[in-house]
Design a protein around this motif. Structure first.
Motif, PDB file in Angstrom:
ATOM      1  N   UNK A   1      44.762  48.846  36.723  1.00  0.00           N
ATOM      2  CA  UNK A   1      44.678  47.435  37.074  1.00  0.00           C
ATOM      3  C   UNK A   1      44.029  47.330  38.445  1.00  0.00           C
ATOM      4  N   UNK A   2      42.740  46.961  38.514  1.00  0.00           N
ATOM      5  CA  UNK A   2      42.057  46.941  39.807  1.00  0.00           C
ATOM      6  C   UNK A   2      42.501  45.787  40.697  1.00  0.00           C
TER       7      UNK A   2
ATOM      8  N   UNK B   1      45.680  44.693  41.145  1.00  0.00           N
ATOM      9  CA  UNK B   1      46.928  45.033  41.825  1.00  0.00           C
ATOM     10  C   UNK B   1      47.023  46.507  42.196  1.00  0.00           C
ATOM     11  N   UNK B   2      45.988  47.266  41.905  1.00  0.00           N
ATOM     12  CA  UNK B   2      45.951  48.706  42.181  1.00  0.00           C
ATOM     13  C   UNK B   2      47.175  49.410  41.590  1.00  0.00           C
ATOM     14  N   UNK B   3      47.269  49.346  40.281  1.00  0.00           N
ATOM     15  CA  UNK B   3      48.359  50.005  39.568  1.00  0.00           C
ATOM     16  C   UNK B   3      47.801  50.797  38.384  1.00  0.00           C
ATOM     17  N   UNK B   4      48.360  51.971  38.167  1.00  0.00           N
ATOM     18  CA  UNK B   4      48.062  52.762  36.977  1.00  0.00           C
ATOM     19  C   UNK B   4      49.151  52.529  35.937  1.00  0.00           C
TER      20      UNK B   4
ATOM     21  N   UNK C   1      37.033  44.714  37.503  1.00  0.00           N
ATOM     22  CA  UNK C   1      37.621  43.657  38.327  1.00  0.00           C
ATOM     23  C   UNK C   1      36.710  42.448  38.382  1.00  0.00           C
ATOM     24  N   UNK C   2      37.284  41.265  38.143  1.00  0.00           N
ATOM     25  CA  UNK C   2      36.556  40.014  38.239  1.00  0.00           C
ATOM     26  C   UNK C   2      35.747  39.640  37.026  1.00  0.00           C
TER      27      UNK C   2
ATOM     28  N   UNK D   1      35.083  52.717  37.188  1.00  0.00           N
ATOM     29  CA  UNK D   1      35.796  52.316  38.406  1.00  0.00           C
ATOM     30  C   UNK D   1      35.067  51.176  39.100  1.00  0.00           C
ATOM     31  N   UNK D   2      34.156  50.531  38.397  1.00  0.00           N
ATOM     32  CA  UNK D   2      33.342  49.460  38.944  1.00  0.00           C
ATOM     33  C   UNK D   2      31.946  49.920  39.287  1.00  0.00           C
TER      34      UNK D   2
END
Length: 665
Positions: free
Chosen positions: A208-209, A211-214, A352-353, A614-615
């Motif tokens: 989850x980019x 909230x920075x969670x795996x 993300x986004x 990773x974007x």
């Protein structure tokens, strides 16, 4: 052949039953299923965990090697009409009236170099999986691959193990963690006491980019100490408490047997087609939008013959990121498209986004309507329609009373056809040769086969190199980027006059109309094929810049099973086939041979691969064979010392590898 238990003798398998972990055009009318009928319930935390790896176990045979009473997954076995649920009626244009021909496809070129490869390393292998947790594991195949990348880390999982790497150079940052222990369960088997733990299957992974969670998700089947299933099964979700997967994670166990117990709805599953029993959530897959995380499953009877439909388990991303004492789970039940039950409805992932804000937040998904016909009701194994799906009002997941909508429809597409099995280049198959051997000395008498079987179960000694399974034509991984929904599936193709397994890819332009129903059409599509070879288990990913890749396995007359990929961009331009890692030998696992699994065998070859971004960079995970050895190297000593390890490159029962490849944007 049945397996009889003789724990004190030479039966390495020692089982009653073998467990194969397996596991642009016209639009048809829209079906809208309304709100999520399954409701929302609170799921308490199951505690915390962290990656605590133990040394690997020792080489050699240990009884039992295969899980007794394990779930043999039905998916993609090529036997149409396997399930006894009522079939939906035919609708003009939905299913072909007769099987469609495999598309005739030109062979792709093969690239002479891999200039965009930034790193390529062996991922988790069968040896890693079997010897994890001090060897308190079973032999499993094929690998089901999970991969997620972010914040400088790569998390990979295969079947029942997990490992963390650096995204800078793919260096391993942890040892091999078994997933039973990681999720708070007893080991798969306690090699001292013989007690068998729950069965964990089909891991998937998401970063989850926002909230920075795996997150790592899988299905767990509860079991008694002897391995018999209790009927209870859960969707288990572990969420990292921070952006560092080497730290603490919080676990949630979601009851998922859907038989009315433990707060679940009752979906009418059976134990024999008639008597009420528990359901089973197979083949979980994961996606996300701005607001939620979505895990789709295929629901079957656990003990009976029936398929129900696809289900979706929806969670609030923000809530999960806070690792609270309980999280809300909203179940979207019994998905259907134009009268057919949903099957492998794969929710989209996004960088993300790159999310849809339509209808207060929308998560898209794709499916096919062919497979082998068992689940979809399509008896032809062929189709030229795709299912497009949308979960709407996803922002409501952050409220106490989520009110999700689900809408679906079919749209025209290119033809896709159930693929044939994949041939592979001839080479050494020491496990197969061991079964065939009747002269090599062993402690039990002449014949390498005696390491596995007692005399009354002597095999026929006629094993041959296998044809790995190509799964079926279900949708594989999907991505939503820049307003386009991308997906891929397996298909039969006719290339240079030969019928082979190939890949179909699709780009769909979806939207939600004023009535809240999904619209959309295929805007780009194509095939990928290679003369004299097969391409299987595709996985697609795209960056926000519109640069993508499709990962797959390459195997056939001129290739041992290899890790391949193509580049693709948002215009639909597809480049040549790259081989990131060339296979070194044939697949040589226990599912390849009649002596272990019956006649005909079904060589299990990956139920899914993985591709993520990773974007910027794209990461790929594919199955391949990273070793080879002779029978003499496989069986170096009459006393069975180092039996089957081939110098620490495999185990006695399987030799699959996975390959992780990092591509520049």
């Amino acid at each position: 052949m049945k397996f009889t238990s003789q724990m004190t003798r030479r039966r390495a398998l020692g089982l009653a039953t073998a467990s194969l972990i397996i596991s642009a055009g016209l639009i048809t009318p829209t079906t809208s299923l309304g709100a999520a009928a399954g409701g929302t319930r609170a799921i308490p935390s199951g505690g915390t965990t962290s990656i605590q790896t133990r040394p690997l176990g020792v080489d050699g045979l240990q009884q039992p090697e295969l899980r007794p009473g394990g779930r043999e997954e039905e998916e993609g076995d090529g036997e149409a009409g396997q399930f006894t649920r009522p079939r939906p009626g035919f609708k003009n244009g939905k299913f072909p009236k007769k099987p469609l021909d495999a598309p005739v496809v030109a062979s792709s070129a093969v690239a002479g170099s891999n200039a965009d490869v930034q790193a390529s390393v062996n991922g988790l292998t069968h040896r890693d999986q079997r010897l994890a947790n001090g060897g308190n594991q079973f032999s499993l195949e094929p690998p089901d691959q999970a991969l997620c990348v972010g914040n400088g880390f790569v998390v990979e999982a295969v079947n029942s193990v997990l490992r963390v790497r650096s995204s800078a150079n793919a260096t391993a940052l942890s040892g091999v963690q078994d997933l039973n222990t990681f999720f708070g369960y007893p080991p798969a088997i306690n090699r001292t006491t013989g007690v068998i733990g729950p069965q964990v299957i089909d891991p998937v992974c998401l970063y989850d980019p926002d909230n920075q969670r795996f997150m790592v998700v899988l299905t767990t089947l509860g079991s008694l100490p002897n391995g018999d299933f209790t009927g209870k099964n859960t969707i288990d979700l572990a969420v990292s408490n921070t952006g560092n997967p080497l730290g603490t994670w919080t676990i949630y166990h979601v009851p998922a047997q859907n038989d009315g117990a433990d707060g679940t709805p009752d979906h009418g599953c059976t134990v024999d087609g008639v008597v009420h029993g528990p359901c089973f959530q197979d083949y979980p897959h994961i996606g996300q939008d701005a607001n939620g995380v979505y895990v789709s499953t295929n629901e079957y009877d656990l003990f009976g013959p029936n398929f129900s439909a696809a289900q979706i388990f929806a969670f609030s991303k923000a809530q999960l990121a806070g690792h609270p004492a309980s999280v809300n789970l909203t179940l979207i039940e019994n998905l259907a498209v134009d009268g057919s039950p949903g099957f492998t409805v794969w929710p989209a992932n996004s960088p993300a986004g790159e999310y849809s804000s339509e209808r207060n937040g929308t998560e898209y998904a794709l499916s096919t309507i062919a497979g082998d016909g068992s689940e979809t009701g399509n008896p032809t194994g062929t189709a030229r329609r795709l299912g497009i799906w949308a979960i709407t009002n996803t922002a409501s997941l952050d409220t106490a009373t989520p009110d999700l909508g689900i809408t679906s429809r079919l749209t025209n597409s290119q033809t896709y056809v159930f693929p044939p099995k994949s041939d592979q280049k001839p080479g050494n198959i020491p496990l197969g040769e061991c079964i065939n051997d009747t002269t090599m000395p062993t402690p039990f008498g002449p014949g390498c086969w005696q390491a596995f079987f007692v005399p009354e179960d002597e095999p026929a000694h006629d094993e041959v190199e296998s044809t790995p399974d190509s799964l079926d034509s279900r949708m594989q991984q999907t991505w939503y980027v820049n307003g386009t929904l991308w997906g891929s599936s397996g298909t039969a193709v006719r290339v240079d006059g030969e019928l082979k397994a190939g890949i179909a890819w699709f780009a769909v332009s979806p939207k939600i109309n004023g009535a809240g129903k999904i619209e959309g059409r295929v805007t780009k599509q194509g095939y990928i094929a290679l003369a004299n070879n097969n391409l299987t288990m595709p996985a697609i990913a795209f960056t926000p810049a519109g640069k993508g890749a499709i990962a797959f396995s390459v195997l056939g007359e001129t290739n041992f099973p290899s890790a391949g990929y193509v580049r693709i961009d948002e215009s639909g331009s597809v480049g040549p086939i790259h081989v990131a890692a060339a296979g070194l030998g044939p697949a040589d696992g226990f599912t390849s041979y009649k002596a272990f699994v019956g006649d005909p065998p079904r060589t299990r070859w990956g139920d899914y691969g993985a591709a993520v971004t990773d974007g910027g960079n794209i990461w790929l995970a594919s199955e391949y064979i990273g070793q080879t050895c002779t029978l003499a190297e496989y069986f170096p000593s009459p006393n069975l010392a180092n039996f089957g390890s081939c110098g620490g490159t495999r185990t006695s029962l399987a030799n699959w590898y996975t390959r992780l490849t990092k591509l520049s944007q």
